[in-house]
Enzyme design. Structure first.
Site, PDB file in Angstrom:
ATOM      1  N   SER A 119     -38.986  -5.794  -2.288  1.00 25.40           N
ATOM      2  CA  SER A 119     -39.805  -6.059  -1.103  1.00 25.40           C
ATOM      3  C   SER A 119     -40.700  -4.878  -0.771  1.00 25.40           C
ATOM      4  O   SER A 119     -41.706  -5.047  -0.072  1.00 25.40           O
ATOM      5  CB  SER A 119     -38.891  -6.317   0.102  1.00 25.40           C
ATOM      6  OG  SER A 119     -38.017  -7.370  -0.147  1.00 25.40           O
ATOM      7  N   HIS A 140     -42.998 -10.850  -6.315  1.00 22.98           N
ATOM      8  CA  HIS A 140     -42.251 -10.882  -5.051  1.00 22.98           C
ATOM      9  C   HIS A 140     -42.259 -12.283  -4.447  1.00 22.98           C
ATOM     10  O   HIS A 140     -43.236 -12.703  -3.826  1.00 22.98           O
ATOM     11  CB  HIS A 140     -42.889  -9.857  -4.085  1.00 22.98           C
ATOM     12  CG  HIS A 140     -42.180  -9.712  -2.789  1.00 22.98           C
ATOM     13  ND1 HIS A 140     -42.825  -9.462  -1.603  1.00 22.98           N
ATOM     14  CD2 HIS A 140     -40.853  -9.796  -2.482  1.00 22.98           C
ATOM     15  CE1 HIS A 140     -41.947  -9.383  -0.623  1.00 22.98           C
ATOM     16  NE2 HIS A 140     -40.754  -9.589  -1.132  1.00 22.98           N
ATOM     17  N   GLU A 152     -46.198 -12.598  -4.012  1.00 18.32           N
ATOM     18  CA  GLU A 152     -47.060 -11.424  -4.167  1.00 18.32           C
ATOM     19  C   GLU A 152     -46.876 -10.883  -5.586  1.00 18.32           C
ATOM     20  O   GLU A 152     -45.754 -10.567  -5.994  1.00 18.32           O
ATOM     21  CB  GLU A 152     -46.692 -10.344  -3.138  1.00 18.32           C
ATOM     22  CG  GLU A 152     -47.083 -10.721  -1.712  1.00 18.32           C
ATOM     23  CD  GLU A 152     -46.669  -9.684  -0.673  1.00 18.32           C
ATOM     24  OE1 GLU A 152     -47.418  -9.506   0.299  1.00 18.32           O
ATOM     25  OE2 GLU A 152     -45.596  -9.056  -0.808  1.00 18.32           O
ATOM     26  N   ASN A 190     -44.749  -7.710   4.099  1.00 18.58           N
ATOM     27  CA  ASN A 190     -43.749  -6.903   4.798  1.00 18.58           C
ATOM     28  C   ASN A 190     -44.361  -5.718   5.543  1.00 18.58           C
ATOM     29  O   ASN A 190     -43.808  -5.268   6.546  1.00 18.58           O
ATOM     30  CB  ASN A 190     -42.655  -6.448   3.827  1.00 18.58           C
ATOM     31  CG  ASN A 190     -41.747  -7.612   3.466  1.00 18.58           C
ATOM     32  OD1 ASN A 190     -41.615  -8.569   4.226  1.00 18.58           O
ATOM     33  ND2 ASN A 190     -41.133  -7.561   2.297  1.00 18.58           N
TER      34      ASN A 190
HETATM   35  N1  LIG Z   1     -33.728 -11.433   1.596  1.00 18.97           N
HETATM   36  C1  LIG Z   1     -35.036 -11.662   1.581  1.00 18.97           C
HETATM   37  O1  LIG Z   1     -35.590 -12.287   2.505  1.00 18.97           O
HETATM   38  C2  LIG Z   1     -35.865 -11.165   0.418  1.00 18.97           C
HETATM   39  C3  LIG Z   1     -37.128 -11.745   0.203  1.00 18.97           C
HETATM   40  C4  LIG Z   1     -37.890 -11.317  -0.900  1.00 18.97           C
HETATM   41  C5  LIG Z   1     -37.405 -10.316  -1.734  1.00 18.97           C
HETATM   42  N2  LIG Z   1     -36.178  -9.770  -1.472  1.00 18.97           N
HETATM   43  C6  LIG Z   1     -35.716  -8.737  -2.401  1.00 18.97           C
HETATM   44  O2  LIG Z   1     -34.849  -9.342  -3.357  1.00 18.97           O
HETATM   45  C7  LIG Z   1     -33.833  -8.407  -3.756  1.00 18.97           C
HETATM   46  C8  LIG Z   1     -32.464  -8.996  -3.489  1.00 18.97           C
HETATM   47  O3  LIG Z   1     -32.354  -9.334  -2.110  1.00 18.97           O
HETATM   48  P1  LIG Z   1     -31.330 -10.465  -1.606  1.00 18.97           P
HETATM   49  O4  LIG Z   1     -31.773 -10.840  -0.248  1.00 18.97           O
HETATM   50  O5  LIG Z   1     -31.128 -11.497  -2.652  1.00 18.97           O
HETATM   51  O6  LIG Z   1     -29.993  -9.579  -1.461  1.00 18.97           O
HETATM   52  P2  LIG Z   1     -28.464 -10.061  -1.508  1.00 18.97           P
HETATM   53  O7  LIG Z   1     -27.715  -9.026  -0.739  1.00 18.97           O
HETATM   54  O8  LIG Z   1     -28.328 -11.484  -1.114  1.00 18.97           O
HETATM   55  O9  LIG Z   1     -28.116  -9.965  -3.071  1.00 18.97           O
HETATM   56  C9  LIG Z   1     -28.125  -8.751  -3.755  1.00 18.97           C
HETATM   57  C10 LIG Z   1     -27.405  -8.962  -5.076  1.00 18.97           C
HETATM   58  O10 LIG Z   1     -27.435  -7.714  -5.790  1.00 18.97           O
HETATM   59  C11 LIG Z   1     -26.145  -7.469  -6.334  1.00 18.97           C
HETATM   60  N3  LIG Z   1     -26.004  -6.025  -6.500  1.00 18.97           N
HETATM   61  C12 LIG Z   1     -25.753  -5.099  -5.559  1.00 18.97           C
HETATM   62  N4  LIG Z   1     -25.736  -3.861  -6.092  1.00 18.97           N
HETATM   63  C13 LIG Z   1     -25.998  -4.025  -7.433  1.00 18.97           C
HETATM   64  C14 LIG Z   1     -26.111  -3.123  -8.531  1.00 18.97           C
HETATM   65  N5  LIG Z   1     -25.953  -1.815  -8.362  1.00 18.97           N
HETATM   66  N6  LIG Z   1     -26.372  -3.648  -9.754  1.00 18.97           N
HETATM   67  C15 LIG Z   1     -26.528  -4.976  -9.927  1.00 18.97           C
HETATM   68  N7  LIG Z   1     -26.428  -5.882  -8.915  1.00 18.97           N
HETATM   69  C16 LIG Z   1     -26.165  -5.404  -7.688  1.00 18.97           C
HETATM   70  C17 LIG Z   1     -25.189  -8.056  -5.310  1.00 18.97           C
HETATM   71  O11 LIG Z   1     -23.919  -8.305  -5.900  1.00 18.97           O
HETATM   72  C18 LIG Z   1     -25.930  -9.335  -4.914  1.00 18.97           C
HETATM   73  O12 LIG Z   1     -25.637 -10.393  -5.810  1.00 18.97           O
HETATM   74  C19 LIG Z   1     -34.119  -7.109  -2.989  1.00 18.97           C
HETATM   75  O13 LIG Z   1     -34.907  -6.283  -3.785  1.00 18.97           O
HETATM   76  C20 LIG Z   1     -34.906  -7.607  -1.777  1.00 18.97           C
HETATM   77  O14 LIG Z   1     -35.744  -6.624  -1.219  1.00 18.97           O
HETATM   78  C21 LIG Z   1     -35.383 -10.176  -0.443  1.00 18.97           C
END
Ligand SMILES: NC(=O)c1ccc[n+]([C@@H]2O[C@H](COP(=O)([O-])OP(=O)(O)OC[C@H]3O[C@@H](n4cnc5c(N)ncnc54)[C@H](O)[C@@H]3O)[C@@H](O)[C@H]2O)c1
Length: 284
Positions: A119, A140, A152, A190
């Site tokens: 993000s 993204h 994005e 963001n």
């Molecule tokens: N939540 C949102 O609204 C959103 C939107 C767009 C992008 N993102 C981005 O997507 C990515 C994931 O976000 P999310 O909301 O799915 O988070 P989440 O917390 O739901 O999932 C994160 C995942 O990463 C895994 N994880 C944690 N540490 C790890 C490591 N060291 N190695 C491998 N896996 C690991 C966890 O087990 C989990 O399955 C982030 O980069 C976030 O910025 C999030």
């Protein structure tokens, strides 16, 4: 380049959503979770989502079966070797992502695109731990990925035009609308959204209005589909805090300095919907 097989790393909110989008768009999807439990829960979530769509008449039974058959869940990174494009969606932490990019670079074919769903974090810093910085790009997606039309595209200064073109073709094949954004913290959405969300936490903490009234004000007054505190719960408060920390580290703008309450809630593991409680209680 013909992209056929997509790897998705991380079985959280975004990994599961992107895997569903890609499979529904006809791509073979290999989803890598670190644990069997994570892999199983992602597949169970996909089954539930497809069953819901069949119930609502949005897809027929045969299509749902075909989509499901295109997704496999694995626990070892080596199984991503046959993928043409791997999109990581793990925790918003640069060190963890760089570690993963090193491993992906070792495992995947030199022609494969390695993409990040970050993000806010610098795409170039992930690209530069690989031997293929020209084949690394930010892609993204937004949350929930199946419902949100925007993606994005974030080329870093090392991303080649060919890679950007391949990434755009993938996004368009997923039925999404890409915008291209420079590799700087927060990209467009963001950078604009998070000062607003952060200031909503400050208003709440200062007692200017109740949680429900803050959310009702922004829905009724600005016609937003969700209030800011509901939206923070959907995004995840840990991810939101990481986004604000990255924005503040890059720009030192006080609007990006995370509201102290946000940090305290993350410390208390009140992360929003994913842990069953955040600003709201989700009864789990
Ligand atoms: N939540 C949102 O609204 C959103 C939107 C767009 C992008 N993102 C981005 O997507 C990515 C994931 O976000 P999310 O909301 O799915 O988070 P989440 O917390 O739901 O999932 C994160 C995942 O990463 C895994 N994880 C944690 N540490 C790890 C490591 N060291 N190695 C491998 N896996 C690991 C966890 O087990 C989990 O399955 C982030 O980069 C976030 O910025 C999030």
């Amino acid at each position: 380049m013909a992209i056929k097989r997509i790897g998705v790393v991380g079985s959280g909110i975004m990994g599961a959503g992107v895997a569903e989008v890609a499979a529904a768009s006809g791509f073979e999807v290999v989803l890598r979770s670190r644990s069997q439990e994570g892999a199983d829960s992602m597949l169970a979530g996909l089954d539930a989502s497809l069953a819901r769509q069949v119930r609502k008449g949005r897809v027929d039974d045969d299509t749902a079966t075909e989509v499901r058959a295109r997704v496999s869940a694995v626990t070892t990174i080596d199984e991503l070797a046959p993928c043409d494009l791997v999109l990581e969606s793990i925790v918003e932490d640069l060190t963890a992502k760089q570690e993963l990019f090193r491993e992906l670079d070792r495992v995947c074919a030199p022609s494969a695109i390695l993409a990040t769903n970050t993000s806010t974090l610098p795409v170039v810093e992930m690209a530069m731990v690989t031997d293929r910085p020209d084949r690394v790009c930010g892609i993204h997606f937004f949350n929930p990925a199946p419902a949100m039309s925007l993606v994005e595209l974030v080329p870093s200064i090392t991303t080649s035009d060919t890679t950007l073109g391949d990434a755009r073709a993938f996004v368009e094949a997923c039925g999404k609308t890409p915008v291209t954004v420079k590799d700087q913290a927060g990209f467009v959405v963001n950078a604009l959204l998070f000062p607003y969300l952060n200031n909503a936490v400050r208003l709440f903490d200062a007692g200017v209005a109740s949680r429900d009234d803050i959310d009702a004000a922004m829905k009724g007054g600005c016609n937003f589909p969700m209030g800011p505190l509901e939206l923070l719960d959907l995004v995840g408060l840990d991810t939101s805090l990481a986004i604000l920390d990255a924005l503040y580290a890059e720009f030192h703008d006080p609007n990006f300095a995370p509201a102290p309450l946000l940090r305290r809630m993350v410390a208390a593991r009140r992360l929003g919907r994913k842990t069953g409680a955040g600003f709201y209680d989700y009864g789990r």
